[in-house]
Write an enzyme that holds these catalytic residues in place. Sequence first.
Site, PDB file in Angstrom:
ATOM      1  N   GLU A 279      50.690   7.757  10.894  1.00 52.40           N
ATOM      2  CA  GLU A 279      50.235   7.265  12.295  1.00 52.40           C
ATOM      3  C   GLU A 279      51.365   7.337  13.262  1.00 52.40           C
ATOM      4  OE1 GLU A 279      49.519   2.834  11.304  1.00 52.40           O
ATOM      5  OE2 GLU A 279      47.315   3.267  12.210  1.00 52.40           O
ATOM      6  N   HIS A 300      46.525  18.907 -12.010  1.00 47.23           N
ATOM      7  CA  HIS A 300      45.281  19.307 -12.648  1.00 47.23           C
ATOM      8  C   HIS A 300      44.278  19.377 -11.706  1.00 47.23           C
ATOM      9  CE1 HIS A 300      47.045  19.135 -16.820  1.00 47.23           C
ATOM     10  NE2 HIS A 300      47.626  18.398 -16.271  1.00 47.23           N
ATOM     11  N   LYS A 413      37.068   3.156  17.205  1.00 50.38           N
ATOM     12  CA  LYS A 413      36.645   1.739  17.465  1.00 50.38           C
ATOM     13  C   LYS A 413      35.804   1.490  18.444  1.00 50.38           C
ATOM     14  CE  LYS A 413      40.818  -0.226  15.480  1.00 50.38           C
ATOM     15  NZ  LYS A 413      42.431  -0.745  15.915  1.00 50.38           N
TER      16      LYS A 413
HETATM   17  O1  PA5 Z   1      50.727   0.158  11.564  1.00 49.17           O
HETATM   18  C1  PA5 Z   1      50.059  -0.388  12.228  1.00 49.17           C
HETATM   19  O2  PA5 Z   1      50.281  -0.642  13.468  1.00 49.17           O
HETATM   20  C2  PA5 Z   1      48.523  -0.454  11.886  1.00 49.17           C
HETATM   21  O3  PA5 Z   1      47.999   0.176  10.627  1.00 49.17           O
HETATM   22  C3  PA5 Z   1      48.201  -1.882  11.860  1.00 49.17           C
HETATM   23  O4  PA5 Z   1      48.874  -2.567  10.844  1.00 49.17           O
HETATM   24  C4  PA5 Z   1      46.603  -2.234  11.296  1.00 49.17           C
HETATM   25  O5  PA5 Z   1      45.649  -1.518  12.154  1.00 49.17           O
HETATM   26  C5  PA5 Z   1      46.162  -3.527  11.273  1.00 49.17           C
HETATM   27  O6  PA5 Z   1      46.309  -4.133  12.688  1.00 49.17           O
HETATM   28  P1  PA5 Z   1      46.466  -5.595  12.659  1.00 49.17           P
HETATM   29  O7  PA5 Z   1      47.384  -6.210  11.931  1.00 49.17           O
HETATM   30  O8  PA5 Z   1      46.419  -5.994  14.198  1.00 49.17           O
HETATM   31  O9  PA5 Z   1      44.915  -6.089  12.200  1.00 49.17           O
END
Ligand code: PA5
Length: 422
Positions: A279, A300, A413
């Site tokens: 990310e 494996h 989304k």
């Molecule tokens: O690291 C990040 O920013 C994302 O993985 C969020 O933690 C995840 O999308 C969850 O977001 P939220 O806490 O707004 O539900």
Amino acid sequence: MLTFDTKTTSNFPKKEFETFQDNHLSTLKKIIETNPDTDAHKNDLGWFKIDKWASDQCISELNVLAEKVRNNADVLVLVGVGGSNQAARAVIEALSKKNAKCKIVYAGINLSANYYNKLLDDITDKEVYVDIIAKNFETLEPGIGFRIFKPFLQKKYGNSYSKHMIVTGTIGSPFEELAKAENYPFLIFPTDIGGRYSAFSDVGLFPMAVAGIDITELIKGAREIRNALQKNQTVSNPAYRYACFRNYLLQNDYKIEILAHFEPQLDLFGRWWTQLFAESEGKEDKGIYPVSLSYSEDLHSVGQYVQQGQKDLLETFLIVDNKSSSLTIQPSHVGDNFDYLNGKDLWDINKVSEYSTIEAHRQINVPVFEIHLSELSTKSYGELFYFFEFAVYISGTILDINPFDQPGVEAYKTLMFKGLGK
Ligand code: PA5
């Protein structure tokens, strides 16, 4: 504290790599000298000094609430997705005691009716508390969790249900308003920390504390490595070396990084790491694809690809040095052809498998970065979280992307919300 090593072969262009490291030293200096309150990334650097959201006072307040929940609950349902649960889950599932008074279960991690129905069934007769964690309470998964557990708690506890519903959200958000209106205990999701960097805040620390993890030790480990990393502005800084190693290799067409380990307790840490790097760096058509493997099992399966597939992999090993468990293989007195194992300790057998794997991968020129932990303890998790957060900040800066945003997760989304008539 963690120690580091690289294992490359004689054809690794050492000189070129050293030049790469020398050329980017200004990035390390800039990051070490960052003032998180004024920097361009100030809205994302709440984790950088640790103490802002994990001061001794924060920890003792969290411990008080956690103890109350632990004493009253059989189960804490941790509702949160991605960065909002991964750090806590990695530590809890690796280190919490089998006989812990309060068991932690996870929701808000998927949209599966099968999963929820089984979970509800499992906890129906238990004393239940719920912690709904969401920085942005528009995320579907924690929203679904809230819609499922609110009526569950209401049915179970009537008007006093609100005491069982803990909300972890940002100050000033509609989620905080909701918590106030309904009298839910409220914990802080810092506005200046993104989910994947949130281990050292109420987000990660509270569920760990409820599970009986000593969060003071976790923070101790994090502070120790922070101090070491933030005072070393030379090429010997291990987070910098790691960041340079992966970026140098990426420039030379190494597109995949494996995080490998030989202790299944580290499996969920591998998930946290995968999210952190995917990310943070996978954007603008850049980045290394991160994949976490659990050896010896994955030798494996994916091990075949590592050995004979495309040669675009680098491998980072998490290695636990000190023996913490022992199991002697006894003679079987039947013709099973395993007598060469008689009297050997399983810990040592695992170690032979580990160094043989590293050597086999080295022999086919997979560049290897080793991270050594003396043991798998709460403190070492604190070190690991901080090491990789600091390293991805450096690595993403060298890559010239913003390591703190994730614009790419919006595309599905938009379509999904349209499909749901939002
Ligand atoms: O690291 C990040 O920013 C994302 O993985 C969020 O933690 C995840 O999308 C969850 O977001 P939220 O806490 O707004 O539900």
